[in-house]
Design an enzyme around this catalytic site. Structure first.
Site, mmCIF file in Angstrom:
data_model
loop_
_atom_site.group_PDB
_atom_site.id
_atom_site.type_symbol
_atom_site.label_atom_id
_atom_site.label_comp_id
_atom_site.label_asym_id
_atom_site.label_seq_id
_atom_site.Cartn_x
_atom_site.Cartn_y
_atom_site.Cartn_z
ATOM 1 N N LEU A 21 0.854 -1.026 -0.030
ATOM 2 C CA LEU A 21 -0.097 0.076 0.103
ATOM 3 C C LEU A 21 0.686 1.146 0.149
ATOM 4 O O LEU A 21 0.348 2.318 -0.523
ATOM 5 C CB LEU A 21 -0.960 0.081 1.061
ATOM 6 N N TYR A 142 -1.330 -10.988 14.113
ATOM 7 C CA TYR A 142 -1.502 -9.663 13.388
ATOM 8 C C TYR A 142 -2.669 -8.818 13.854
ATOM 9 O O TYR A 142 -2.652 -7.439 13.942
ATOM 10 C CB TYR A 142 -1.677 -9.964 11.936
#
Lengths: 276, 276, 276, 276, 276, 276
Positions: A21, A142
């Site tokens: 990203l 995560y």
């Protein structure tokens, strides 16, 4: 896409600039600031005009103190972005988030846009719609680290007035490629819209919003985050036929199909079992 | 209308195929499956290509066991669709719903789309907006039977994993013809969109959604059912002028005007009073 | 126990008088009325002073019309009280409930206390606390029939003003005998207190309340039903040591341990599978 | 105090046994198990009968793997229990909690009682009452680490079925000594009652409950955690007069007075500011 | 009654000292302060030791400015306490409340205990239980004026930090005398307990709490106001038998029976109709 | 703009016709009625065709009784529309609202559309999104008077069946001119759409809705008011660039920036402090 009107920033910091990203955002966010400072653990392309490139590990507080200097606002996309063993997630995402926030406080930064994740709430069912107020149900180390980041953001706002918009990003890829992503997909253009909204809303305190396009079906209702001003313009619908053709049947009794977090909910365990 | 993209089913069963909505749906649902099995208590047009026609009463369990054989999914529109004395509603809608679910379980059917009704919540006021989580306030024996069907669907999901989308259908007619229908109208095209969404959402558990078009005013907020992926495209607005001209004044102190269920809330009682 | 003060009724009707709870309630409820009318499908002890005994099946509407004559209020404990095949539950609990309510309406009865059940919400986890507003998650045909009864009560109140208190009774036995009942137990004295409260609260509309003693642990929070005035005085605690000794370990991954409905959630299916 | 009846455990593990609460709990918890295993980073008194003493740092996974062997349930009181710089809190409370949970999973432990803290929600106002569903508003690094532990517990339950009761402990001291503690005080006897309830409730999933005595005023409503079966018996009231005499006035405009977390909300920052 | 321990105030002001509750409170509140200042529009008994008596109309701002001088906290019980035509309620309760708050702000008063009323929410049904967060449904001009006072209190807290506890007082009389009061009764001793709690809670912001004893049935759930520390000790139960005997039947279809506000909901209109 | 279809009224009354919004609405509302009666304290333009002009103070009940004669519905925009000392707000907005409602009741008017204001909830943060059910947090005497009007409307509906839609109007100006108005702006065309919807919804009881255009960001979620049928068509977005250019930075720690009420939250106090 037509760019959103937005106040111009003097210097924005984008962490994780070498990531998936980050590379998408680098050219886009340049439009909204005089200087775009870019950082990552990994090497990045050399600085172009109006860019500053700083290679630095998030887990190094002193490096973060330097990095955050003279920054108006931060787009914190750095750290591990997939599931990894806990000892990999810990320094990058937990220590790293702490360092970014603490350095931001010291440097007087006013706002952070935090790339959180749908994996904070990955154990909710795809058969329900949840709001930004849903209690966390992380689906992975995560996801746990991103939940930590959201709590950290809340703390730095309550304690020091540092504002954050936490983006629970769905599936941000060039296009949706499986049935889950028909609901969770966030287009790159909508990601940009979301960042601009999060940066330019006059008051956000600590706000949480789902990062998702205007897909026909989704599990996330952003009504309670209208103050941020995010209006997605894209949809997964044009890809539906090809996705459904490629994945004709999914079995809802399997956790990775049933849960919003998808495949993450069955990853692990990573640790070897000890001797009995 | 442009058809929605959807996974193709091998065999769909449509009950109530001789009814008002059944006749509307017969040609439409054929687009989404190889074989459309049609059933009703009443005679139906003969089977066309890719169709199977089975005349059978819902209250006959053995007939339902045959009917549900080799079916992927069911559109359960059968039964009584207006208010009737309890002993008429009972076999068709309560016993019938049980038979369809039990046979579906035995035959391994994966999903049922259940034609529930706004009459499950008909005693709420038209002066409020409710969500799919609103507790039932049935307005009739018919509404009671549909509330039973929704509970049955919840039970078969919790107990056996058989998924259902319960559609609380508003007023599904060619066009809106009174002021209540300006809010409650569901176009035939939107009904089709709703069915396709309910059939093709990957995970639904037991979900409830209001079957209503995108009318300017409505009493129903489907935000909590976004996971189903229903996006209505039609609206009652083009008919507003003529409807309001034909019905210039309604008195909100009368229950049939005030309540979402409209005229149903004042039907009955049907039983003759016993000797004193 | 010390009897609660309560207004005296002229004639109360107790259905299911030959059942387990009916036999418990027969001598107790006599204290609150001039005449206690008792009914059941099964034979009962002959009428004592101030008693009337009527043998009648709930599924016979005419019999119910006679039974409800000159009655002030009804304690509806009749019908099947355990899980049975659907065709057994249907006439007794669904048709029967309809008949009682319809006859009550015709006869001008003002209030019904309806013996509903925790099996209306049996699929909730024992690891959570729910309120009377929890949406139904029935665990059995029996639970489905009680959910139907609650909806029927709501309808008769909204439509005709006939008031009901629906009691979601936990485990009403002389003493708790397993670990689930440590949470769900309702003593006979507390049942009496609950009935008296439900009968004498001036205004109830249709109210739902859990029928449970003041156990140390429970899954049910009656705060939202304080208007009924039920204050339990008993507790399962004195039986805890012997119950825990007899049942030292329960495995929360098994549905019958995990769910509030206990063993009911794994009963069935009852229907034989059809020929393939 | 009269001990609560409870099922007897074969082996319980108490971490943090050398800490303030650990020393209080050591003799108490012995009553509920055959063997009480005690661990801490610091030295502890030698093992008495039915005790095992293991000195081990929480941040050592291998040590935790040994420690968790043959354990039925864990009382996780280890780690830092006051506010400290982040690099002190991190290994003890974040890495440590991970190690305990991961080792527990590997060793097949069924339940953990996690000593969380009111500092998870310390930024709520003392002028409001919150429930266990309140979203986290941590007031310190310590509070952040406890919020992490709660999310970790949720993850291990959703992912692996390992159950936890998270206790948001108020102020657990011999007696209340300031005005805040009149509301937040938890007596040692009530702590024991809470632990026994949390250990012996048959099903808890991941449940959160406030650890507080039955004080006249409090900010915490445990109604939604009734399934755990905690009923406090003590109160801060007997100390009120002396506390109020010693602290006659508090200024509600100061954060440390206004916020539920008390003095924690103004601790820090700990990091030295970087060179400008 | 045993007095509650409480911090001692230097000077408390009690408005409405000549009213029903004012006369009850005058000797009671003297225990909690060095000087009790008393005010009313009507004459009062002469000042005793430690008392100050000031006759003054609430609608006179200058008088209020004098009255509020050197006051620590105010018990605002002044004004009209029953339903009256609007032009009577207006000066006493709306202008009067404004004057008291504005003068309190000017004089640096820290806290006001405001005698609000159940008539703020009088149109809720007696068949439901509501919380302090229920939206207002005033039943009278009197109730409207009390709702105004609550909003005024919220404004003065948000704007100026002046704290208030608004007491929605039920029926505060020597004993309950009708069936409504069995639910709404507040004993004088409990009123005193409530005032002391409201005065001595360290932080209240603007909090709302129902003023009601621990009656067996009530319509009000104060769980969300536990931070105030009010624990009622009395109950209407000892009067139940005589009240129910005197009022054997009440018709729940009549608004004054059905609504929490009782007879207030049918008072008025007061204005003469204009010429047609 | 294209006019909304709406039922035609015989006579509408618009109060406050000489005010800012009154002058905007005068030509617009004429389209929906045979006769538009206009009133204000100030002089207005002479009556045109189909208009009636009546100069009258709201605080004069007799004048209001005349004014409300033969009126179908009222648009109550009269009174003070900015913050003023309490003694200015009181007669115009509190007494005036009472007079309008009482006269409307006497004259049999069926519906009032009440121009309430966002200043009823002005102390909420711009960093959150609220619904029409948000409890009042008025930011000014003006906001207090509008909260009074909403409660008055609720009372006249509960007591007398007179229906109201309360419009919490944001910033209704020709165009947005500061950053707050980017969120709060209501265009004149959308105001007209809102009024027509509020007048023509068949059933409204007392409903509250925010008066705001379809701005990209807003703090108000009208989902719960969908029954009114208001669909805004305008947006502040076209003005964003110029507004943000003119106001590049706002400091969210200042109350007038942080709060939804904007500058109103720091106006006042107006009263001179009394002599010490």
């Amino acid at each position: 896409m037509e760019r959103l009107s937005a106040p111009r920033f003097k210097r924005l910091l984008l962490t994780g600039a070498a990531g998936n990203l980050g590379r998408v955002l680098r050219p886009r966010m340049k439009h909204y600031c005089d200087v775009l400072r870019l950082s990552d653990l990994a090497p990045m392309d050399p600085a172009g005009e109006g860019e500053e490139v700083v290679q630095a590990p998030l887990e190094d507080l002193a490096a973060m103190q330097s990095l955050l200097k003279d920054v108006d606002a931060v787009l914190h996309f750095g750290g591990v972005s997939i599931e990894k063993p806990f000892d990999v997630v810990l320094p990058a995402n937990i220590v790293g988030a702490y360092n970014v926030y603490e350095a931001a406080r010291q440097r007087g930064v006013k706002r952070i846009v935090f790339a959180s994740s749908n994996h904070v709430i990955g154990f909710y069912s795809q058969g329900e719609t949840i709001t930004p107020q849903a209690l966390p149900r992380p689906d992975s180390y995560y996801g746990l680290s991103k939940a930590f980041g959201e709590n950290l953001a809340q703390f730095y706002f309550d304690r020091y007035g540092l504002e954050t918009v936490s983006l629970r990003i769905g599936s941000c890829w060039p296009e949706p490629t499986d049935r889950r992503m028909l609901a969770s997909w966030l287009s790159y253009d909508d990601l940009e819209r979301l960042l601009v909204a999060a940066l330019s809303a006059p008051v956000v305190g600590h706000s949480v919003i789902y990062g998702v396009s205007d897909n026909r079906s989704t599990w996330w209702d952003n009504s309670a985050a209208r103050h941020i001003g995010y209006r997605p313009q894209d949809s997964s619908e044009p890809w539906r036929a090809q996705v459904e053709a490629a994945h004709p049947y999914v079995d809802p009794s399997r956790p990775e199909v049933r849960c919003q977090g998808g495949g993450f909910v069955v990853l692990g365990p990573f640790e070897k079992d000890p001797a009995p």
